[in-house]
Enzyme design. Sequence first.
Site, PDB file in Angstrom:
ATOM      1  N   HIS A 134      15.995  12.994  38.932  1.00 33.42           N
ATOM      2  CA  HIS A 134      16.462  11.607  39.111  1.00 33.42           C
ATOM      3  C   HIS A 134      15.276  10.641  39.139  1.00 33.42           C
ATOM      4  O   HIS A 134      14.984  10.013  40.149  1.00 33.42           O
ATOM      5  CB  HIS A 134      17.301  11.489  40.387  1.00 33.42           C
ATOM      6  CG  HIS A 134      18.618  12.197  40.305  1.00 33.42           C
ATOM      7  ND1 HIS A 134      18.811  13.461  40.816  1.00 33.42           N
ATOM      8  CD2 HIS A 134      19.792  11.831  39.736  1.00 33.42           C
ATOM      9  CE1 HIS A 134      20.056  13.839  40.583  1.00 33.42           C
ATOM     10  NE2 HIS A 134      20.675  12.869  39.928  1.00 33.42           N
ATOM     11  N   ARG A 177      12.690   8.394  33.756  1.00 31.74           N
ATOM     12  CA  ARG A 177      13.087   8.873  32.431  1.00 31.74           C
ATOM     13  C   ARG A 177      14.600   9.123  32.394  1.00 31.74           C
ATOM     14  O   ARG A 177      15.259   8.884  31.373  1.00 31.74           O
ATOM     15  CB  ARG A 177      12.308  10.136  32.043  1.00 31.74           C
ATOM     16  CG  ARG A 177      12.491  10.518  30.573  1.00 31.74           C
ATOM     17  CD  ARG A 177      11.540  11.649  30.175  1.00 31.74           C
ATOM     18  NE  ARG A 177      10.153  11.226  30.236  1.00 31.74           N
ATOM     19  CZ  ARG A 177       9.514  10.608  29.252  1.00 31.74           C
ATOM     20  NH1 ARG A 177      10.157  10.313  28.132  1.00 31.74           N
ATOM     21  NH2 ARG A 177       8.251  10.282  29.377  1.00 31.74           N
ATOM     22  N   ASP A 232      20.537   4.944  39.746  1.00 29.84           N
ATOM     23  CA  ASP A 232      19.910   5.955  40.626  1.00 29.84           C
ATOM     24  C   ASP A 232      18.635   5.430  41.280  1.00 29.84           C
ATOM     25  O   ASP A 232      17.739   6.225  41.613  1.00 29.84           O
ATOM     26  CB  ASP A 232      19.590   7.229  39.829  1.00 29.84           C
ATOM     27  CG  ASP A 232      20.746   8.218  39.818  1.00 29.84           C
ATOM     28  OD1 ASP A 232      21.537   8.215  40.781  1.00 29.84           O
ATOM     29  OD2 ASP A 232      20.886   8.974  38.840  1.00 29.84           O
ATOM     30  N   ASP A 282      26.008   8.866  32.377  1.00 32.69           N
ATOM     31  CA  ASP A 282      25.246   9.467  33.483  1.00 32.69           C
ATOM     32  C   ASP A 282      25.071  10.972  33.292  1.00 32.69           C
ATOM     33  O   ASP A 282      24.041  11.534  33.657  1.00 32.69           O
ATOM     34  CB  ASP A 282      25.956   9.163  34.806  1.00 32.69           C
ATOM     35  CG  ASP A 282      25.144   9.596  36.011  1.00 32.69           C
ATOM     36  OD1 ASP A 282      23.903   9.698  35.896  1.00 32.69           O
ATOM     37  OD2 ASP A 282      25.737   9.833  37.082  1.00 32.69           O
ATOM     38  N   ALA A 285      24.998  27.873  35.486  1.00 33.51           N
ATOM     39  CA  ALA A 285      25.077  26.489  35.940  1.00 33.51           C
ATOM     40  C   ALA A 285      25.736  25.604  34.891  1.00 33.51           C
ATOM     41  O   ALA A 285      26.450  24.649  35.222  1.00 33.51           O
ATOM     42  CB  ALA A 285      23.670  25.962  36.245  1.00 33.51           C
TER      43      ALA A 285
END
Length: 579
Positions: free
Chosen positions: A300, A303, A341, A450, A500
């Site tokens: 986060h 970039r 963010d 996002d 994941a």
Amino acid sequence: PRSERGRSFKLSYYNEYKSYLSMTLETPDFYPGLPPGVKGMDTQKGGPYLKTVYFKIGDINEQAEFWSDASSEEVKECFRSATEAEPSDILKLYNDCNSLINISPKIVPNTPDTRYVLKVVGAKKCPDSGITPEINNTLLSIEKRLLALEKKILLNSGDTPPALWDMRAKVEGLREKLESVEHLSWMGLYKNINGTSSSSKLNGGLHCCGTKKSKEKHQYSQQVFEKFERLRSVELTEATRELLKKPSFDIWQWEDSEMLYLLQQMFVDLKLVERFYIELPVLQAFLYQVHLNYNYTPYHNFRHCFCVTQMMYGLIWLCNAQEYLDDIEVLILLVAAICHDLDHPGYNNSYQVNAKTELAMRYNDISPLENHHASVAFEILSCSNSNILKHLSPEDHKRFRAGMIKCILATDMARHNEIVSAFKAVHGNYDNNNPDHRLLMMMIFLKVADISNEARPMDVSEPWVECLLQEFFMQSDMEKLEGLPVAPFMDREKVTKPSAQVGFIKFVLIPLYESLATLFPVIREPILGPVNRAYEYYSEMAKKMAENKEEVKLKQEGRRISVETKPEPKKLEKGEDET
């Protein structure tokens, strides 16, 4: 301390920042000939050296170490932490002759036998704001004269010179200092308003809302901004401008200063600069503050901010969003993507709530990070130097603020199913004249942007998985240390890259993208196509990993069986030869 400030400090050694800090000098503990209390590089060589100052607080002996090139504020903070004094308390340092010594990097190092004495003096609160009418009138007079001068120069030359930005920042910084200091002592009034560069356009090492950033980080961001300023005369080629509109844009080949320039170009090409009378120096100051307020976390970071904003920019062009949304709503989408963010500490909402951090306490466990991101964004926008909304009418500003807060809060994954379900419910009767329907569409746009890494080519998207897992593992390691619950998908002992990704793509990304594709079929090939290919890629990777694991398991079992069934060697009788 369990606060976002503490967590941000832990995460300050990643990416470009790591290479920036690698220039720090490694010095031995002692050089012959240096005075007592001095370690590190010889001052004759021109480098920084480490000072050790011995002092006592009451009957307790303490010592402080700091580099000779540290700022006065950093040295004072070092002594303040030793006394656990409040920010408004006054620190006084005395030598063995009972003379008062200024707490600064110029303190003469001493020995344990000649300790200084540090005392804390409670601040006496002023009855009102702390600024006398005479000082206030003087400041108002200076501000009026600066404003008149700025208008005159702007009319004559069409641009505000950097020197005027510096003067305005110094006046605003002085007013801010006077309003916040409760006891106007010689120490409390200390303020470095000499400035370091015209490029900062803001006061010293503080951003406009008063949150202190580390000296190194501020210096690095300032270097980035100076490079950004030098790009003013560069004109982006038409080919690059067209490439910037595509989801396949490679975000890894650009430096921070170039990403700032590309963000500026987005405002120009969407005609937001022209429509809302945004002055380029103000836009540049806003982008600089955004860069300064993204932390150097593995994922986060700035970039990621650029990556999300570039995807949002691409979606606006791909879906022809300006036909469905008005100018204010397009501005909301772009600014929300940039700010979504801000000041992310690298630890998610679950950690904030379970660890009872300052953010969780402040926002009552309700989307603490997203509320914080929106709050920091509007602190930046509240400063005149970086307020790109200054020419909005009160009604438009109210619309902008409400829309941006709702869009940023929608990025909380805890609300994902709620928002996607609400959007699917209006598919059959979507009405673009209904502001609630348009707001839902804007929230979906930001959510898609996002979490859009997998919508990019594999060589662009896959490195982000490594970054995300690194941040996940950092959090789970901290949770284990603090005895907090650990999510299985963040545990380095339980999760792999394919495990994941497969579930996330199947149950989160594809349903989300399909919901937007229902209204905008044009996204199916450029957006959904790479996502489906990513799902196949990670599914195949998971299959191969499972096969390899089973193969290793069988080999281990085979070796164990072989060892168990191997005959014992024959015992030799007396007189028998081993052969």
